[in-house]
Motif scaffolding. Sequence first.
Motif, PDB file in Angstrom:
ATOM      1  N   LEU A 193       4.938   8.085 -28.859  1.00  0.00           N
ATOM      2  CA  LEU A 193       3.708   7.838 -29.624  1.00  0.00           C
ATOM      3  C   LEU A 193       2.807   6.825 -28.741  1.00  0.00           C
ATOM      4  O   LEU A 193       3.147   6.151 -27.833  1.00  0.00           O
ATOM      5  CB  LEU A 193       3.903   7.347 -31.173  1.00  0.00           C
ATOM      6  N   ALA A 194       1.623   6.634 -29.242  1.00  0.00           N
ATOM      7  CA  ALA A 194       0.507   5.934 -28.481  1.00  0.00           C
ATOM      8  C   ALA A 194       1.021   4.531 -28.423  1.00  0.00           C
ATOM      9  O   ALA A 194       0.987   3.577 -27.354  1.00  0.00           O
ATOM     10  CB  ALA A 194      -0.485   5.796 -29.240  1.00  0.00           C
ATOM     11  N   ASP A 195       1.912   3.706 -29.509  1.00  0.00           N
ATOM     12  CA  ASP A 195       2.477   2.688 -29.362  1.00  0.00           C
ATOM     13  C   ASP A 195       3.629   2.198 -28.581  1.00  0.00           C
ATOM     14  O   ASP A 195       4.241   1.353 -28.515  1.00  0.00           O
ATOM     15  CB  ASP A 195       2.690   2.006 -30.599  1.00  0.00           C
ATOM     16  N   GLY A 196       4.346   3.491 -28.061  1.00  0.00           N
ATOM     17  CA  GLY A 196       5.366   3.419 -27.124  1.00  0.00           C
ATOM     18  C   GLY A 196       6.702   3.833 -28.054  1.00  0.00           C
ATOM     19  O   GLY A 196       7.588   4.112 -27.287  1.00  0.00           O
ATOM     20  N   GLN A 197       6.658   4.117 -29.241  1.00  0.00           N
ATOM     21  CA  GLN A 197       7.757   4.570 -29.889  1.00  0.00           C
ATOM     22  C   GLN A 197       8.264   5.718 -29.430  1.00  0.00           C
ATOM     23  O   GLN A 197       7.486   6.853 -29.502  1.00  0.00           O
ATOM     24  CB  GLN A 197       7.398   4.500 -31.614  1.00  0.00           C
ATOM     25  N   ARG A 198       9.590   6.229 -29.396  1.00  0.00           N
ATOM     26  CA  ARG A 198       9.916   7.414 -28.721  1.00  0.00           C
ATOM     27  C   ARG A 198      10.762   8.013 -30.190  1.00  0.00           C
ATOM     28  O   ARG A 198      11.684   7.448 -30.879  1.00  0.00           O
ATOM     29  CB  ARG A 198      11.013   7.041 -27.802  1.00  0.00           C
ATOM     30  N   ILE A 199      10.626   9.117 -30.250  1.00  0.00           N
ATOM     31  CA  ILE A 199      11.222  10.144 -31.158  1.00  0.00           C
ATOM     32  C   ILE A 199      11.970  11.245 -30.748  1.00  0.00           C
ATOM     33  O   ILE A 199      11.329  11.917 -29.911  1.00  0.00           O
ATOM     34  CB  ILE A 199      10.393  10.392 -32.237  1.00  0.00           C
TER      35      ILE A 199
END
Length: 229
Positions: A169-175
């Motif tokens: 995601l844009a905030d760096g969160q990885r899924i």
Amino acid sequence: MRRLTVLLLLTLLLVAALAHWRGIWAVAPQWNPWAPLDVRLPPNLLTGFKLMRLGRDPALCTQALATSSLRYTPLPDSAPTARCPLRNSLRLQSADLAFSSSFIASCPLAVAFALFEQHELQPAAQAAFGQPVRQLEHFGSFACRAIAGSARTSQHASANALDIAGFRLADGQRITLARDWQGDERAARFLRQVHAGACRSFNITLGPAYNAAHRDHLHVDMGGWRLCH
């Protein structure tokens, strides 16, 4: 019932095409079965038909790509004698999101991906997290091989399939599919929305619920029949 539905749809397409050709009815491009597919417009009942035409008409596929945000390099057709010949294929570098690495895709797969990103993936990310996906992680597309455990040629052998492993995601969160399909409620819900969106965008979508071989990715392809699992 399914045959009747298909027959009715084909009849309506024929009537609409005839009316448009005779100048009786001005049809909006998204409802004109013979108009080029515009990736920017929301998919409708004719989108599958228009995607099917792209595999037979490289020029039509190029027109569809021009309406997308994909950045790509066209690839020359391989020799017919190649073990896994490629035609009407591209190397995709990026879209409105980045890829973990560039990959080869048939033109119809590329257009289907563009539809998926714009109308399914990014809306799902905004709904779940209030931010866009900035990177797509994948396990690759082109692989000259048969389907695992079968003698049948895989859609990967014609660059007509992609294995999606996760998203950043844009905030760096990885899924990732491997960790989050059965993990955090919000991430798991997002992945199921993405899976449902992929089923609407591609002909075949196989995820972790299909079998153990797909526990860590979504397999999507533009094969000749529809399957969502």
